[in-house]
Motif scaffolding. Structure first.
Motif, short mmCIF file in Angstrom:
data_model
loop_
_atom_site.label_atom_id
_atom_site.label_comp_id
_atom_site.label_asym_id
_atom_site.label_seq_id
_atom_site.Cartn_x
_atom_site.Cartn_y
_atom_site.Cartn_z
N HIS A 75 16.87 -42.92 -34.00
CA HIS A 75 16.86 -41.69 -33.19
C HIS A 75 16.80 -40.45 -34.09
O HIS A 75 16.00 -39.54 -33.85
CB HIS A 75 18.10 -41.67 -32.30
CG HIS A 75 18.27 -40.36 -31.57
ND1 HIS A 75 17.47 -39.98 -30.51
CD2 HIS A 75 19.15 -39.33 -31.78
CE1 HIS A 75 17.84 -38.79 -30.09
NE2 HIS A 75 18.87 -38.37 -30.84
N ASN A 78 13.46 -40.10 -35.83
CA ASN A 78 12.47 -39.54 -34.90
C ASN A 78 12.69 -38.04 -34.71
O ASN A 78 11.73 -37.26 -34.64
CB ASN A 78 12.55 -40.26 -33.56
CG ASN A 78 12.14 -41.72 -33.65
OD1 ASN A 78 11.36 -42.09 -34.54
ND2 ASN A 78 12.64 -42.55 -32.75
N ARG A 79 13.97 -37.63 -34.67
CA ARG A 79 14.28 -36.21 -34.53
C ARG A 79 13.83 -35.42 -35.76
O ARG A 79 13.25 -34.32 -35.64
CB ARG A 79 15.79 -36.03 -34.32
CG ARG A 79 16.25 -34.59 -34.17
CD ARG A 79 15.63 -33.95 -32.96
NE ARG A 79 16.16 -32.60 -32.77
CZ ARG A 79 15.64 -31.71 -31.93
NH1 ARG A 79 14.56 -32.03 -31.21
NH2 ARG A 79 16.17 -30.51 -31.81
N THR A 81 11.47 -36.28 -37.88
CA THR A 81 10.01 -36.24 -37.87
C THR A 81 9.49 -35.17 -36.91
O THR A 81 8.55 -34.43 -37.22
CB THR A 81 9.45 -37.62 -37.48
OG1 THR A 81 9.97 -38.61 -38.37
CG2 THR A 81 7.94 -37.63 -37.53
N SER A 82 10.15 -35.05 -35.78
CA SER A 82 9.75 -34.03 -34.81
C SER A 82 9.97 -32.62 -35.36
O SER A 82 9.11 -31.75 -35.22
CB SER A 82 10.54 -34.22 -33.51
OG SER A 82 10.24 -33.17 -32.60
N LEU A 83 11.11 -32.42 -36.03
CA LEU A 83 11.38 -31.10 -36.60
C LEU A 83 10.38 -30.77 -37.71
O LEU A 83 9.92 -29.62 -37.83
CB LEU A 83 12.82 -31.06 -37.14
CG LEU A 83 13.92 -31.06 -36.08
CD1 LEU A 83 15.29 -31.14 -36.75
CD2 LEU A 83 13.84 -29.82 -35.20
N LYS A 84 10.08 -31.75 -38.57
CA LYS A 84 9.09 -31.50 -39.62
C LYS A 84 7.74 -31.13 -39.02
O LYS A 84 7.05 -30.25 -39.53
CB LYS A 84 8.96 -32.75 -40.49
CG LYS A 84 10.16 -33.01 -41.39
CD LYS A 84 9.95 -34.26 -42.22
CE LYS A 84 11.16 -34.53 -43.13
NZ LYS A 84 10.98 -35.77 -43.92
N ARG A 85 7.38 -31.81 -37.98
CA ARG A 85 6.11 -31.50 -37.32
C ARG A 85 6.13 -30.08 -36.75
O ARG A 85 5.15 -29.34 -36.88
CB ARG A 85 5.84 -32.53 -36.23
CG ARG A 85 4.48 -32.35 -35.55
CD ARG A 85 4.14 -33.54 -34.69
NE ARG A 85 5.17 -33.79 -33.67
CZ ARG A 85 6.02 -34.82 -33.70
NH1 ARG A 85 5.96 -35.69 -34.70
NH2 ARG A 85 6.92 -34.98 -32.76
N GLN A 86 7.26 -29.67 -36.16
CA GLN A 86 7.37 -28.31 -35.64
C GLN A 86 7.31 -27.27 -36.75
O GLN A 86 6.68 -26.21 -36.61
CB GLN A 86 8.67 -28.17 -34.84
CG GLN A 86 8.72 -29.02 -33.59
CD GLN A 86 10.05 -28.87 -32.85
OE1 GLN A 86 10.74 -27.88 -33.02
NE2 GLN A 86 10.38 -29.87 -32.04
N GLN A 89 3.82 -26.88 -37.88
CA GLN A 89 3.08 -26.08 -36.91
C GLN A 89 3.38 -24.60 -37.05
O GLN A 89 2.49 -23.75 -36.98
CB GLN A 89 3.39 -26.57 -35.49
CG GLN A 89 2.86 -27.97 -35.18
CD GLN A 89 3.30 -28.45 -33.82
OE1 GLN A 89 4.09 -27.81 -33.13
NE2 GLN A 89 2.78 -29.62 -33.42
#
Length: 431
Positions: A75, A78-79, A81-86, A89
């Motif tokens: 979990h 995944n969090r 990875t999501s923050l890195k992607r944000q 961006q």
């Protein structure tokens, strides 16, 4: 027969009912056994011997918590990875906005070639220099500042190429120490080298000729550094006063640097000639003829034999011991041919402030540098030059912090015997 038949039929029905009942009980037991075996097969396996969750639930904890931890880790991964992607961006959006802004600025300007870019860089550099110079103007480098009291003065700390003389150490540590922290050592080395760069590569505004009409200009190195002073104004930067001198010369080179929380910047560079600077040492005295005799011994060694640019003014209070003081002065004068002294006699109680004032008024030969001294002070020729370098007529007073009343057991605890007084603390001490 009929009776017999009536009697037999109920027994047969009872037998059938009993068999049916036992058959149902058997089926129930079989079903329970099958259910029990199913539960045993489906239950999580544990390290212990128990198999029922309700009975031995504690033994099934390891694999359960490992699975739970693995689930939490997945979990958080995944969090992340999501923050890195944000973040990526956002960086991309910021870059796009920056490119758009740059494009708009280029459209507004008719010149979009390399010259315009160079002009932008020069403008940024000029803005930075303007800010740094404004920091210098705000600091107490070029001019003084009005302070409510003497407690508002930011003191200087002095240093040489090997030692730093610290004010805020108390008696728990030696006030004269080698800089222990690497950043402090690197800072002082950088400052000394920056001062040498200013001296060896002077600007036109420094007012130095390339060859001084004699030959090649003298180059200074690290061995020519004499001493320096620094202090930090926490909202502006650090000021450095550096002095350099050739071994065979009397001229000192004085360089002032300022670090406005940025690169070092030159404030001024000048030549200081102290060869004709006379110091009037003023000593108020009452009694204590033995201490005065010891003082005159040091005066003879330092001022008469080494410095030779000294005038001594003794302001004596009372009559008791006055003849002995006169005798000591006359004896030194005969033995060394030294006559640059004045004896002021006051028939009143001792007052140090009045003695210093009367000693200053007794000088009638124009402008002179005054050293307010006590009979207990031991000083060196180097300290006298420090007085000449750090005092300016009508501008600056040199007020050194006297290292007094020290305990040799603390100051020289790492030595078997205290060193000779000439080697103690380098410059100015109470005896």
């Amino acid at each position: 027969m009929g009776n017999g038949n009536i009697i037999r039929m109920p027994r047969r029905g009872l037998i059938i009912q009993a068999r049916t009942r036992w058959l149902l009980v058997g089926l129930a037991l079989l079903f329970s056994l099958i259910l029990l075996m199913y539960l045993l097969e489906c239950a999580p396996q544990t390290e212990g011997n128990g198999s029922l969750p309700g009975i031995l639930g504690e033994n099934m904890g390891k694999e359960y918590y490992q699975a739970l931890l693995q689930e939490q880790e997945e979990h958080y991964q995944n969090r992340a990875t999501s923050l890195k992607r944000q973040i990526a961006q956002l960086k991309q959006e910021l870059q796009e906005m920056s490119d758009k802004l740059k494009t708009l600025q280029e459209k507004k300007s008719p010149k979009i070639n390399g010259m315009n870019y160079q002009g932008t860089k020069e403008q940024a550099s000029n803005d930075l220099l303007e800010f740094l110079h404004s920091q210098i103007d705000k600091a107490e480098v070029s001019m003084g500042a009005k302070l409510p009291s003497e407690y508002g003065v930011i003191p200087f700390e002095s240093f040489t190429s090997m030692k730093v003389f610290q004010l805020e150490m108390g008696l728990t540590r030696h006030p004269e120490e080698k800089p222990v922290r690497k950043d402090k050592r690197d800072e002082l080395v950088e400052v000394i080298e920056a001062g040498l760069e200013v001296i060896n590569n002077p600007d036109e505004e420094d007012g130095q000729d390339e060859d001084d009409g004699v030959g090649e200009r003298q180059l200074y190195n690290e061995n020519d550094f004499v001493e320096g002073y620094y202090r930090t104004e926490r909202d502006k930067g650090t000021q450095y006063e550096l002095f350099y001198k050739k071994m065979d010369g009397m001229e000192y080179r004085h360089v002032t640097l300022f670090r406005p929380f940025g690169p070092l910047m030159k404030v001024k560079s000048e030549t200081v000639d102290i060869s004709r600077s006379i110091i009037n040492i003023i000593v108020p005295l009452a009694g204590r003829t033995e201490a005065f005799a010891q003082f005159m011994q040091n005066f003879r060694d330092v001022c008469i034999h080494q410095d030779k640019r000294i005038h001594l003014t003794v302001v004596y209070f009372g009559q008791d011991g006055l003849s002995e003081v006169k005798s000591i002065l006359e004896s030194v004068a005969r033995e060394t041919n030294f006559h640059n002294y004045t004896l002021v006699s006051l028939n009143e109680e001792f007052n140090r402030g009045r003695g210093l004032d009367m000693g200053a008024r007794a000088w009638e030969k124009g402008e002179v540098l005054m050293f307010f001294c006590d009979v207990d002070i031991y000083f060196t020729a180097e300290f006298l030059n420090s007085c000449r370098l750090n005092a300016e007529p009508g501008k600056k007073v040199f007020y050194p912090v006297v290292f007094s009343l020290y305990n040799p057991a603390i100051v020289y605890a790492n030595q078997d015997l205290p060193p000779p007084v000439e080697q103690q603390l380098g410059g100015l001490t109470w005896k």
